[in-house]
Every structure is written in structure tokens, then in C-alpha cells.
Design a protein around this motif. Structure first.
Motif, PDB file in Angstrom:
ATOM      1  N   ILE A   1      -5.711  10.506 -29.337  1.00 13.05           N
ATOM      2  CA  ILE A   1      -4.532  11.346 -29.558  1.00 13.05           C
ATOM      3  C   ILE A   1      -3.756  11.556 -28.255  1.00 13.05           C
TER       4      ILE A   1
ATOM      5  N   ILE B   1      -3.879  17.591 -33.828  1.00 13.43           N
ATOM      6  CA  ILE B   1      -3.035  16.657 -34.562  1.00 13.43           C
ATOM      7  C   ILE B   1      -1.669  17.265 -34.840  1.00 13.43           C
TER       8      ILE B   1
ATOM      9  N   PHE C   1       0.000  10.743 -34.018  1.00 12.35           N
ATOM     10  CA  PHE C   1      -1.272  10.077 -34.277  1.00 12.35           C
ATOM     11  C   PHE C   1      -1.386   9.634 -35.734  1.00 12.35           C
TER      12      PHE C   1
END
Length: 537
Positions: free
Chosen positions: A189, A217, A223
């Protein structure tokens, strides 16, 4: 066109196109990185798109995870070392030339689990605490390259090993495993990776830790914001896992609207818990074209939100009891925009009435080009009738049940699609009529490009199929194929024998005698499965 691009200075574009075509040929891509800087710059990202699908091995000097963990911050490296990951200090790698984590395109929780277990065993975290090294060695040697072969040959051993870990590991070891997973995903990430395929299975450590990354996230949505292939598999429903999955599915529509393929594999007892989340997910996708329902059909109502883009529906292992078929078919037929489905896959479902499927074929039959019917023996006559009555332009046909009583219907289908059918797979358990192969050889469509016959072959009947005559034994069968190949202009040929001893002693001779006439390939590498249909469209 190629010449004009070369003279206009577009050589990098041409090389990129060639290497993209070879993206699944890892050996060739690896050799190209040594040609020059341009080839290297194009090949490296392709090689690192899906490293978790490469063969598992417990003997390699360096694992690609060693390279990934070099991207940890000094603080996180020290954290790993404090938890027993001593190999972090022992790595003597040169500074990295590329941002390798950024190239990752595929996350498959099953494959990540397998590789991380091997990597941790190298550090002796598992073997010291669980004496698990022998379990790893048993299940990681000679693992096939492709994901399909991996599942077929290695999945059971790896599952046994994971179960061993789950049962034997104490709280301290579980903490170490979770730490490694969390930091690995954090590396991807924070290094700007952008996924194309995301497959999550609730049984694996990697999935449980993926759900724990929800805040990170949301902070770095890139991502998963471009995911096109999304699969969720629930095998062992637990309250906490279901809660985390609900949270993840709730946030996914806010981040990603690019999904083209969705696979939902839920046990019947939990699918109702995700009705609203799945509805919102379908509603948010603007390019969704392919959906697979495994064990569930109550979510089909959500298809109305993608009816203008949907071209493929698959139903796998669904028990259509009582009114369920009518309900799910009706939900499809009630959609205001007509479904223009090109691909329909019915795989090993339990069907009590064929009438709802007649309605489905009536509505989508004129659009169908790719049709797969696997293990539906009780209503095969009805399905054959539906194909003849409602379908007009089938190009790909995959059938697994051809009953002697209905061979005439099958040959009517061959005649009906004589000008359209290009791909044909016939997989049959049991004996066929003795004249079936002979009739098949006479009725194959004129434009057929691919033929896969998966059933007991009698060399005499095979001879009729090839319009020759030989003796009835295995050696004679191989001779028949050799003689057939000599007289035909084939590009590829594959031939598989279930008896491995016979395979090694006889098939080698066939390969040797035909290698100058036709390219021989492994059966698993050449066959076209229902899951490969997208590559044909």
C-alpha cells in the motif's frame, strides 16, 4: 504498420506490445531483462505483477519476499527482528533498482499464505516452535507453475499444513504470523501498488489481516480502486470474520467502481447477511460484465443494476429447491433492460425443474455465443431441446453428458451450428455408442478450430474417427494419432493418459515421432476451460 512505427521512432511501443503478449511466459520475460535497459524496464513490471503464483520451493537461496521486506522502514525491520525474523539482518542484497512492490497486480490470499509459510519456515520461526519443517518440505517441492495446476496438485498439502499451524500455534506465534502479513500488505500500500485482481478466502491468515487494513486502505484507496477481478470465498463463517467482511464490502463501492468480474462463493446459511452490501456493490459498478454465483442464487436480484453491461452469468454448485429456480429466473426476466448474455455456465447444479431454464434460454438464447453445461444429466434432453429451439449463434460449446439415448439431439446441434461453432469440448463418463466417434468425425463443423475429447477412447472407434483402421490397444491408439497428425495441418496437439507409467513409456515416442509435424503441449496447458472463455471473446 510495424515498419511505419519503427521508422517513426515507436520501437519502445512495439517492444512493449510484444512483451505484454508474453506476460505469462515467465522464462522468456526473465531472459529479456538481460537484453538491454529498454527490455529490462518493460519486463520487470510484468515479472512482478503476480509473484505469488510462481512455484513454491523451500530450497531457494533467496525468496522474492526477502526483496519485499527490504522496503520496510528501519522501525518495522527492528520490530520483525525482535519477533524472531532474524533473516532480515542476514540479507546481503544490493540496493533495489525498481520499486518492486508497486508492480503488484494480484492478491490471492491462498497463494500468499503458502509463500509466507515457506518464507517463515526459512527463518525457522515455524520449524523451531512447531517442528513443522517436514510438513513444509512435503508440500512445497515440485509445485506446478500455473494457479490451476497449483490448486490441483498442491492445495491439499498446503491446507493440511495450514490446519496444522492453526491447531498447534499458540497466541505468541499467531501474533508473529499476523505481524508479517500486516507489514507485507503495508509495504504494498505504501509503495503505491494498484491491484487488478483481488481474491479473498476467509480461511487464511492473509485475508484476516487484509480486513484489518481498512483504515489504511481508506487513506490510500489507489490500492484497490482499480480492481477489475474481485472474488470472495467464505468457507468457515465466523461472527468476527463476517462482521469484518461486511465492513469491507460496505466501503468498497466508495473506493472502486471499475470491477468487471465478481465471484461470490458463500454458504447458504450466511448469504442473507450480505444482501444490502452486495446490492450496493453491484449498483456502484459501471463496467460489470461477468458474474459467478457459487452455492447461492438469492443475490441475483442485484443483477438488475448492471443489466446494460452484463454479458456473462455462471451458476456453480447451487441447489435449486422448490421455487428457487422460478424466483431467480423471474428476477432476471423482470429487468427492464433486456439481458444480452453472451456466456452462460451451468456447473454441477441440482435442478428439480427445467421449466425456469427454458424461460431463461428463451430470453437470452438469441444472444448466446458461449455455453457450458457441466454434470446436469437429469435434464440433459431438455437442455439439448432448449439449445436447438432458442440458440442461434453458439461459437463455444462445452458439454459433459452425452447419453446414448440423446445422441441424435447432439448431432442436430452440430448441424445447427455448422457455420458458427469454433470450440467444442465433450467430456463424458461411461461408454458412448460404438458409432459415436465415426458420426462425430463426419459432422464436425466446418469452422471448428479447437476440439477436446475427454472420455474413454477405443482405438478402433478412434480409427473410424480418423478414417483409418488399426489394432485395439494403447500402442495402436498412439499410432493412429501419429498417422492422423501426418495427414492433417494441425498447429497444436495434446494427448493425456491417466496411467502415468504408460504415459512416460509411450507418449514420449509419440512426441518424438510427431515433433517435426505438430507442436505437442501438456494437456493442462493447451485445453480451454470455461474460466478461459474471456480470452476468446
Amino acid at each position: 504498420m510495424a515498419c511505419s512505427k519503427i521508422f517513426s521512432g515507436d520501437i519502445p511501443e512495439i517492444i512493449d506490445y510484444i512483451l505484454q503478449y508474453l506476460r505469462n511466459d515467465l522464462r522468456s520475460l526473465y531472459s529479456y531483462i538481460f537484453v538491454n535497459r529498454l527490455f529490462c524496464r518493460i519486463s520487470i513490471p510484468l515479472l512482478w505483477e503476480d509473484p505469488f503464483s510462481i512455484p513454491l520451493s523451500n530450497k531457494t537461496f533467496i525468496h522474492f519476499l526477502d526483496i519485499y521486506f527490504l522496503y520496510l522502514s528501519d522501525v518495522n525491520k527492528n520490530t520483525l527482528k525482535n519477533h524472531g525474523f532474524n533473516m532480515i539482518d542476514s540479507l546481503s542484497l544490493k540496493p533495489h533498482l525498481f520499486n518492486y512492490p508497486s508492480f503488484l497486480k494480484t492478491v490471492n490470499s491462498s497463494l500468499i499464505d503458502s509463500h509466507l509459510m515457506v518464507w517463515m519456515n526459512k527463518s525457522r520461526i515455524l520449524s523451531n516452535e512447531l517442528k513443522a519443517s517436514s510438513h513444509i518440505n512435503t508440500c512445497t517441492i515440485n509445485c506446478p507453475l500455473t494457479e490451476i495446476q497449483y490448486k490441483a496438485s498442491n492445495k491439499t498439502n498446503m491446507e493440511n499444513f495450514r490446519n496444522f499451524i492453526y491447531k498447534k500455534a499458540d497466541t505468541t506465534l499467531i501474533l508473529k504470523i499476523n505481524l508479517a502479513y500486516f507489514l507485507l500488505f503495508e509495504i504494498f500500500i505504501k509503495n503505491d501498488a494498484s491491484l487488478y485482481k483481488l481474491q479473498l478466502e476467509d480461511r487464511f491468515f492473509s485475508t484476516k489481516n487484509f480486513y484489518n487494513l481498512d483504515e489504511l486502505i481508506l487513506e490510500t484507496p489507489k490500492f484497490i480502486s482499480r480492481v477489475k477481478d474481485f472474488r470472495i470465498i467464505i468457507s468457515c463463517p465466523e461472527f468476527e470474520a463476517i462482521r469484518k467482511l461486511q465492513n469491507f464490502l460496505s466501503s468498497l463501492p466508495l473506493i472502486c467502481n471499475s470491477i468487471k468480474y465478481i465471484e461470490l462463493n458463500f454458504p447458504h446459511e450466511v448469504h442473507n447477511k450480505f444482501l444490502q452490501e452486495i446490492k450496493n456493490l453491484f449498483k456502484s459498478q459501471i463496467t460489470l460484465s461477468k458474474v459467478l454465483f457459487n452455492r447461492i442464487c438469492s443475490l441475483t436480484e442485484s443483477l438488475k443494476y448492471c443489466s446494460n453491461t452484463l454479458t456473462s452469468i455462471s451458476f456453480h454448485f447451487i441447489i435449486f429447491n422448490e421455487n428457487i429456480p422460478e424466483l431467480f429466473i423471474q428476477s432476471l426476466l423482470n429487468i427492464s433492460i433486456p439481458l444480452k448474455i453472451k456466456t452462460l455456465i451451468l456447473d454441477d447444479n441440482v435442478i428439480q425443474s427445467s421449466f425456469p431454464f427454458q424461460l431463461l434460454f428463451h430470453n437470452i438464447g438469441p444472444y448466446l455465443k458461449y455455453l457450458v453445461i457441466i454434470y446436469q444429466p437429469y435434464f440433459i434432453e431438455d437442455f439439448y431441446e432448449f439449445i436447438i429451439q432458442y440458440c442461434e449463434k453458439i461459437e463455444f460449446l462445452y458439454l459433459t453428458e452425452i447419453i446414448n439415448n440423446y445422441e441424435n439431439l447432439f448431432f442436430q446441434i452440430m448441424e445447427l451450428f455448422n457455420n458458427n461453432l469454433r470450440y467444442l469440448t465433450l467430456e463424458v463418463k461411461g461408454k458412448l455408442g460404438k458409432n459415436f466417434l465415426k458420426e462425430l468425425g463426419q459432422s464436425l463443423p466446418i469452422n471448428l478450430e479447437y476440439l477436446d475429447l475427454y472420455f474413454d477412447l477405443d482405438p478402433i472407434n478412434l480409427t473410424h474417427f480418423f478414417e483409418n483402421l488399426v489394432k485395439n490397444n494403447l500402442k495402436a491408439t498412439l499410432y493412429v494419432i501419429k498417422e492422423f497428425v501426418k495427414g492433417k495441418n494441425l498447429e497444436y496437439l495434446t494427448y493425456a493418459i491417466t496411467n502415468q507409467f504408460v504415459l512416460s513409456n509411450n507418449l514420449k515416442n509419440l512426441i518424438k515421432e510427431t515433433e517435426n509435424i505438430v507442436k505437442m503441449k501438456m494437456y493442462d496447458d493447451l485445453i480451454i476451460r470455461p474460466s478461459d472463455i474471456d480470452g476468446l471473446i
